[in-house]
Write an enzyme that holds these catalytic residues in place. Structure first.
Site, PDB file in Angstrom:
ATOM      1  N   LYS A 158      32.474 -15.968  29.869  1.00 29.67           N
ATOM      2  CA  LYS A 158      33.465 -15.331  30.732  1.00 29.67           C
ATOM      3  C   LYS A 158      34.553 -14.637  29.921  1.00 29.67           C
ATOM      4  CE  LYS A 158      34.550 -19.091  32.967  1.00 29.67           C
ATOM      5  NZ  LYS A 158      33.684 -20.032  32.228  1.00 29.67           N
ATOM      6  N   ARG A 173      39.456 -23.008  39.887  1.00 25.53           N
ATOM      7  CA  ARG A 173      38.405 -23.974  39.544  1.00 25.53           C
ATOM      8  C   ARG A 173      38.135 -24.958  40.670  1.00 25.53           C
ATOM      9  NH1 ARG A 173      39.244 -25.722  33.191  1.00 25.53           N
ATOM     10  NH2 ARG A 173      38.846 -23.670  32.289  1.00 25.53           N
ATOM     11  N   ARG A 213      29.813 -23.770  18.040  1.00 24.70           N
ATOM     12  CA  ARG A 213      30.809 -22.732  17.776  1.00 24.70           C
ATOM     13  C   ARG A 213      31.826 -23.160  16.718  1.00 24.70           C
ATOM     14  NH1 ARG A 213      32.792 -20.948  23.801  1.00 24.70           N
ATOM     15  NH2 ARG A 213      33.814 -22.968  23.601  1.00 24.70           N
ATOM     16  N   ARG A 243      37.169 -25.993  17.667  1.00 23.30           N
ATOM     17  CA  ARG A 243      38.031 -26.539  18.706  1.00 23.30           C
ATOM     18  C   ARG A 243      37.669 -27.997  18.950  1.00 23.30           C
ATOM     19  NH1 ARG A 243      37.758 -22.464  23.704  1.00 23.30           N
ATOM     20  NH2 ARG A 243      37.943 -24.483  24.735  1.00 23.30           N
ATOM     21  N   ARG A 267      32.831 -31.509  30.715  1.00 21.97           N
ATOM     22  CA  ARG A 267      33.321 -30.277  31.355  1.00 21.97           C
ATOM     23  C   ARG A 267      32.298 -29.711  32.325  1.00 21.97           C
ATOM     24  NH1 ARG A 267      34.866 -26.553  26.486  1.00 21.97           N
ATOM     25  NH2 ARG A 267      35.668 -25.172  28.108  1.00 21.97           N
TER      26      ARG A 267
END
Length: 228
Positions: free
Chosen positions: A13, A88, A127, A161, A172
């Protein structure tokens, strides 16, 4: 035009929001970016949400809504807003409708980026980024051309992260399916949903979103011209 990009964490996104921001003169409202900036700045809001974000949990509605309202009131919307990471929940969607109404605006299109959970876990958990310039990399899909050296700036320090690990990602995703996925039906009832293949490459997804947005604009024009 005001639009929402809807999809699970890691669907891409943020990447597509940036492309839309550049190509359509829209202002990107990314709650993730804004919340991380608040955490980094050590603001009162940042202190409240920092621990919540590290656990991969959703930030309470009232805090997110306050953040979005403040950003909207700063102006600089260009041709409209791209909302990434908000709403959300159904409650947030209803709050967004009210925020826009109070400002004489409305939500035009909701782009749903359809993806596979297992592929997302692999995508997110791998990542990492250059600590100096922020250039993104991946353990499987995009390693630096020279091991340990950033392609973009030559930096040698990299970071991940804290929430980019399998346990947090699955937490999540569980939260997304339970609390955010119902928004698809909510917006489908308003005739605003357009679905694209979020697992395709970036350029293909960009083209699918462009076609979905342009189709949504034409339908809106036709509705406006139809006598009520």
């Amino acid at each position: 035009m005001n639009l929402v990009l809807l999809g699970p964490p890691g669907a891409g996104k943020g990447t597509q929001a940036k492309l839309l921001e550049d190509s359509r003169s829209l202002a990107k409202l990314s709650t993730g970016d804004m919340l991380r900036a608040a955490v980094a700045a050590g603001t009162e809001l940042g202190r409240k949400v920092g621990d919540i974000m590290e656990r991969g949990q959703l930030v309470p509605d009232e805090l997110v809504i306050k953040l979005i309202a403040e950003r909207m009131d700063q102006g600089g919307a260009g041709q409209g807003y791209i909302l990434d990471g908000f709403p959300r929940t159904i409650a947030q969607a209803e709050a967004l409708d009210q925020l826009l109404k109070e400002r004489g605006k409305k939500l035009d299109v909701v782009i749903v980026m359809a993806v596979d959970d297992e592929a997302l876990v692999e995508r997110i958990a791998g990542r990492f980024a250059c600590a100096d310039c922020g250039e993104g990399y991946h353990d499987l899909y995009k390693l630096p051309k020279v091991k340990g050296v950033c392609d973009r700036c030559g930096g040698t320090q990299f970071a991940r992260r804290k929430d980019d690990n399998e346990e947090v990602v699955r937490s999540r995703l569980k939260a997304y399916h339970a609390q955010t996925e119902p928004l698809i039906d909510y917006y489908a009832g308003q005739g605003k949903v357009r679905t694209v293949d979020g697992m395709a490459d970036i350029v293909t997804v960009q083209k699918e979103i462009a076609a979905a947005l342009d189709g949504g604009v034409e339908k809106a024009k036709k509705r406006a011209k139809t006598p009520g």
